[in-house]
Design an enzyme around this catalytic site. Sequence first.
Site, PDB file in Angstrom:
ATOM      1  N   ALA A  96       7.407  23.749  -9.622  1.00  0.00           N
ATOM      2  CA  ALA A  96       8.286  23.725  -8.220  1.00  0.00           C
ATOM      3  C   ALA A  96       7.117  22.725  -7.504  1.00  0.00           C
ATOM      4  CB  ALA A  96       8.258  25.196  -7.767  1.00  0.00           C
ATOM      5  N   VAL A 138       3.353  29.027 -14.445  1.00  0.00           N
ATOM      6  CA  VAL A 138       4.193  27.702 -14.664  1.00  0.00           C
ATOM      7  C   VAL A 138       4.913  27.497 -13.861  1.00  0.00           C
ATOM      8  CG1 VAL A 138       5.573  26.735 -16.615  1.00  0.00           C
ATOM      9  CG2 VAL A 138       3.476  28.077 -17.136  1.00  0.00           C
ATOM     10  N   ASP A 139       5.893  28.505 -13.190  1.00  0.00           N
ATOM     11  CA  ASP A 139       7.008  28.300 -12.435  1.00  0.00           C
ATOM     12  C   ASP A 139       6.749  27.578 -11.201  1.00  0.00           C
ATOM     13  OD1 ASP A 139       9.977  28.231 -12.795  1.00  0.00           O
ATOM     14  OD2 ASP A 139       9.938  30.554 -12.294  1.00  0.00           O
ATOM     15  N   ASP A 140       5.603  28.081 -10.624  1.00  0.00           N
ATOM     16  CA  ASP A 140       5.208  27.568  -9.063  1.00  0.00           C
ATOM     17  C   ASP A 140       4.526  26.420  -9.197  1.00  0.00           C
ATOM     18  OD1 ASP A 140       5.101  29.576  -6.714  1.00  0.00           O
ATOM     19  OD2 ASP A 140       5.029  30.784  -8.280  1.00  0.00           O
ATOM     20  N   ARG A 145      13.471  26.471 -17.048  1.00  0.00           N
ATOM     21  CA  ARG A 145      13.104  25.811 -15.771  1.00  0.00           C
ATOM     22  C   ARG A 145      11.926  24.480 -16.034  1.00  0.00           C
ATOM     23  NH1 ARG A 145      14.053  26.629 -10.876  1.00  0.00           N
ATOM     24  NH2 ARG A 145      11.935  26.839 -10.440  1.00  0.00           N
TER      25      ARG A 145
END
Length: 630
Positions: A381, A376-378, A452
């Site tokens: 981003a 999810v974070d990548d 985030r």
Amino acid sequence: MLWQEVEAEINRIANRFYEDQLPDGSWGYPFETGISSDCYLIILLRMLEINDEELIRSLVNRIVKKQESNGAWKLFYDEGDGNVSTTVEAYYALLFSGYRKRHEPEMLRAKQFILSKGGIQEAHTFTKIMLAITGQYEWPAYFSIPVEVMLLPLSFPVNFFDLSVFGRVNFAPILILADYKYSIKSEQSPDLSDLFIGQNRAFFGDFGLNDDQNLEWHSVLNLIKHGIQSIVDPDQSHEAALKRTEEYMLKRIEPDGTFECFYSATFLMIFALLARGYAKTDPIIRRAVQGLKSMICQIGGNLHAQYTTANVWNTTLISYALQEAGLSPSTKVIQKANQYILSRQQNKYGDWAVHNPHAKPGGWGFSDMNTINPDVDDSTAALRAIRRLAPENAIYRRAWERGMDWVLSMQNSDGGWPAFERNVDKEFLTLLPIEEGQDILIDPSTPDLTGRTLGFLGDCTYLNRHYPMIKRGIKWLLDSQREDGSWFGRWGICYLYGTWAAVTGMRAVGVPHDHPSIQKAVTWLKKTQNPDGGWGESCRSDIEKRYIPLGVSTRTHTAWALDALIAASGDTTPEIERGIRFLAGGEGQEKWIRQYPKGKGMAGAFYIHYHSYDYIWPLLALVHYKKKFF
């Protein structure tokens, strides 16, 4: 004047990024994880009789440089007098290399440190597994998780896919190795028997069933055993389970030959395949070794075997940060970066689809060669990086839509977001007797991922706090705030990281700056500011599960804290001004401070020094300050 200093620092960082971009458009700043992977590569090469002496000598030199005066090795600067597991690994690898002898003063000091801490028996479970594989430690007589667990269906209350992806890729080869009690030595294998204190060479409290306090885990094991007995044909189950485990690994080998791009999983897979009868020269094993070698980078004049590469993560963050700083998407540096990002969007169904079967592929992974394991974070981003192109460019618009659909589909039932997979959050699995198992065995909602993700949705879409999905995410964050006003960060160090993500995320989706939760976090951030205007947090926070100041300020921690205060404040404050002055002063810090880990994989065992972080996060904090208050 302060604004001139801010402008100068923004330009300095941006120029550094221009200079460091690779020809393919990515940034290859190292993903540095101490010396363990260097040690394991030496051991692996010697076991496979691959005599790459130039590489081995360089790894040896790097390991030796990291040794403390008392003979120990540490995971981070303020980790007491040393880390037993890391010191055992270093001592073993140096002896195995052949370039250090046990009678040398540095080696004698290392041995003395290990013995002073209780001997090799005090090493971490994963270190013991490596030692058992390579003939230095006895496998337990009974391994508490039978390989037949691989045959349990998804409908069973406990099954292999209830573990996190990181847990699965490491445990799959371990199940094979433990089943065979596989052990191998080479002619060059050193003898570590002098590191034992007493005759106890069993795992006991780690994987055995001798721990009377683990009654809850015993009940889980009994459930697994009952399931195996009632569902699986005992006459065919054992070899079928071994075969399925082998196939699980082989189907998840990435184009570079590694097992889902993870160093430890690939290392373990190689030995599991040897246990299954593969030759040392088998093409799959050779490709796996070459894949590990392809992740090698140079740091300080010596080679370092990275645990994985961080190219996608670096590039998505840097592209976004430069665009936030004013660079047009049409500039060459951003075009190259975003073309690279576009090329790394995934189109395969990975394990994430087991718990999220209705979503289509569209996420991004962390490392350069990751094709089946998005997170999810990548993904958020990457979407931040390409969002300015999506409205006008059909190719980027399709990528945006696929990525957005995947990220939104990944929200957990509790309202938060995980890293890799939906609803892989059965806490009873953390009862598995392994140190800090909660970090590798499950993948629950976390404040940093949830914050985030909300931050992305608020900054880059029209969604806000009135949208049902956002409401649930906010509620999850509010419920998970600690009494002191902070949030715990799973993937960074640690409370500063979690608090930054939660505050900036909630503010982005429209939670008012005077909301009690936001103001409580602001009060905590102000209390933790250092006299020099910066912030710094110890990795020990992650181990002790409470905020522990580092005693000095780091650029990354300061940027996180500042970004949160900027987001939460209507006007600039003395705390913000002092923090900005600290960041605008550049990198004039001691080497150990610059190299202090800001990321983590597993509490007390695995910490990360992202070489890109001291540029990315200060740039974003300075830009956000400039936009809001200049």
